[in-house]
Design an enzyme around this catalytic site. Structure first.
Site, PDB file in Angstrom:
ATOM      1  N   HIS A 273       0.844  -1.207   0.000  1.00 41.63           N
ATOM      2  CA  HIS A 273       0.000   0.000   0.000  1.00 41.63           C
ATOM      3  C   HIS A 273       0.878   1.255   0.000  1.00 41.63           C
ATOM      4  O   HIS A 273       0.639   2.191  -0.778  1.00 41.63           O
ATOM      5  CB  HIS A 273      -0.907  -0.019   1.229  1.00 41.63           C
ATOM      6  CG  HIS A 273      -1.745   1.216   1.400  1.00 41.63           C
ATOM      7  ND1 HIS A 273      -3.029   1.324   0.924  1.00 41.63           N
ATOM      8  CD2 HIS A 273      -1.476   2.407   2.006  1.00 41.63           C
ATOM      9  CE1 HIS A 273      -3.513   2.513   1.226  1.00 41.63           C
ATOM     10  NE2 HIS A 273      -2.585   3.194   1.886  1.00 41.63           N
ATOM     11  N   GLU A 274       1.892   1.277   0.857  1.00 41.41           N
ATOM     12  CA  GLU A 274       2.769   2.443   0.940  1.00 41.41           C
ATOM     13  C   GLU A 274       3.623   2.594  -0.316  1.00 41.41           C
ATOM     14  O   GLU A 274       3.820   3.707  -0.809  1.00 41.41           O
ATOM     15  CB  GLU A 274       3.652   2.356   2.184  1.00 41.41           C
ATOM     16  CG  GLU A 274       2.893   2.286   3.500  1.00 41.41           C
ATOM     17  CD  GLU A 274       1.865   3.384   3.670  1.00 41.41           C
ATOM     18  OE1 GLU A 274       2.066   4.484   3.117  1.00 41.41           O
ATOM     19  OE2 GLU A 274       0.852   3.147   4.346  1.00 41.41           O
TER      20      GLU A 274
ATOM     21  N   GLU B  68      -6.318   6.925  -1.444  1.00 44.28           N
ATOM     22  CA  GLU B  68      -6.277   5.727  -0.595  1.00 44.28           C
ATOM     23  C   GLU B  68      -6.869   4.522  -1.316  1.00 44.28           C
ATOM     24  O   GLU B  68      -6.314   3.418  -1.255  1.00 44.28           O
ATOM     25  CB  GLU B  68      -7.029   5.982   0.714  1.00 44.28           C
ATOM     26  CG  GLU B  68      -6.280   6.834   1.714  1.00 44.28           C
ATOM     27  CD  GLU B  68      -4.909   6.277   2.034  1.00 44.28           C
ATOM     28  OE1 GLU B  68      -4.797   5.079   2.368  1.00 44.28           O
ATOM     29  OE2 GLU B  68      -3.936   7.038   1.933  1.00 44.28           O
TER      30      GLU B  68
ATOM     31  N   HIS C 108       1.543   4.180  -2.905  1.00 40.49           N
ATOM     32  CA  HIS C 108       1.467   5.633  -2.718  1.00 40.49           C
ATOM     33  C   HIS C 108       2.655   6.308  -3.406  1.00 40.49           C
ATOM     34  O   HIS C 108       2.492   7.312  -4.108  1.00 40.49           O
ATOM     35  CB  HIS C 108       1.497   5.986  -1.226  1.00 40.49           C
ATOM     36  CG  HIS C 108       0.146   6.065  -0.582  1.00 40.49           C
ATOM     37  ND1 HIS C 108      -0.901   6.788  -1.110  1.00 40.49           N
ATOM     38  CD2 HIS C 108      -0.323   5.519   0.578  1.00 40.49           C
ATOM     39  CE1 HIS C 108      -1.956   6.686  -0.314  1.00 40.49           C
ATOM     40  NE2 HIS C 108      -1.636   5.913   0.713  1.00 40.49           N
TER      41      HIS C 108
END
Length: 287
Positions: free
Chosen positions: A139-140, A220, A143
């Site tokens: 997830h990071e 997100e 980003h």
């Protein structure tokens, strides 16, 4: 809500200092052109300065310990996992760090895709399974690969400019109205004018926060989708479900929580930088 009020208070202090500095420099903000230059300089300038020092600030604020040489198998696995995901995402290897906190959280920051930091809390590292941590890291990394740091900075710069510009335009209209109904034609006066600008900055600042939070929630969902591609959808769903069961976050500053895995809850969803975990899980299951 405390995060929003703190952000607004910080912006007000910056704008007050900016107004004084521009007055000393003799920049005419009474005309639309001068006001727009003033708004753009401080609106985008502040946002990009924050971006430029974001890694340094994150390390200092959160007490991040960057892993240069892994001390154990857990740290080695952490670095290797981020390296593999970064290669899959087509970005340069980010710095990997751990910060001491019991919360289950992680964040990404940095001025560009190829100059980033991915940090995880000690609570997450030792409180979640490897599959769940892998999904959080994905997830990071997503980003970073999506360029969310720069995107949110540009959005913040635009809304900052709007707040500075609109507040002073409306204050000018109010001042002219008062002057037209005043026999002496003096208008509000310096202190009353500054008070009106301050109140308008707060009101427009709340609107700006809603806009930034909206775009943050969209990013997100995109990062969740990217994590599902890098680590697997079921792992990402399991990670979000684990976060849902964990304690509410509270240690991460607003400047970093926007790119964290687990955002703070708010009485008003409009002010949340992250969608509710239930909605994120539902979106992944429907994809």
């Amino acid at each position: 809500m405390k995060r929003i009020f703190l952000l607004i208070a910080t912006n007000m202090a910056i704008l007050l200092v900016a107004s004084i500095v521009m007055s000393i420099l003799g920049v005419n903000t009474s005309t639309m052109g001068g006001l727009l230059v003033f708004a753009a300089i401080f609106g985008f300038g502040g946002a990009f300065i924050s971006l430029a020092i974001s890694k340094w600030m994150a390390k200092k604020t959160m007490g991040c310990e960057v892993i240069t040489t892994p001390r154990d198998n857990t740290e080695r696995w952490l670095v290797e996992t981020v390296a593999r995901q970064a290669e899959q995402a087509g970005i340069k290897m980010p710095e990997v760090a751990i910060y001491q906190s019991p919360e289950l959280n992680a964040f990404a920051t940095g001025p560009s895709k190829n100059n980033a930091l991915v940090a995880v809390s000690s609570g997450l590292l030792y409180g979640m399974s490897q599959d769940e941590i892998e999904a959080v890291l994905a997830h990071e990394v997503s980003h970073v690969a999506n360029g969310d740091m720069v995107t949110l900075t540009l959005i913040q710069g635009v809304v900052n400019t709007f707040v500075i510009f609109a507040a002073r335009v409306v204050a000018g209209i109010i001042n002219n109205f008062v002057a037209s109904n005043d026999e002496e034609g003096e208008g509000l006066g310096m202190f009353a004018y500054m008070a009106v600008v301050f109140v308008l900055d707060m009101l427009f600042g709340i609107l700006a926060s809603i806009i930034v939070a909206y775009f943050s929630r969209i990013r997100e969902y995109r990062a969740d989708e990217g994590a599902a591609r890098l680590a697997g959808k079921e792992k990402m769903i399991a990670a979000l479900d684990r976060l849902r069961q964990g304690p509410e976050t509270g240690a991460m500053p607003a400047s970093m929580s926007a790119l964290g895995i687990n955002g703070k809850k708010s009485m008003a969803e409009l002010l949340m930088s992250h969608p509710p975990l239930e909605k994120r899980i539902a979106a992944l299951r429907a994809s």
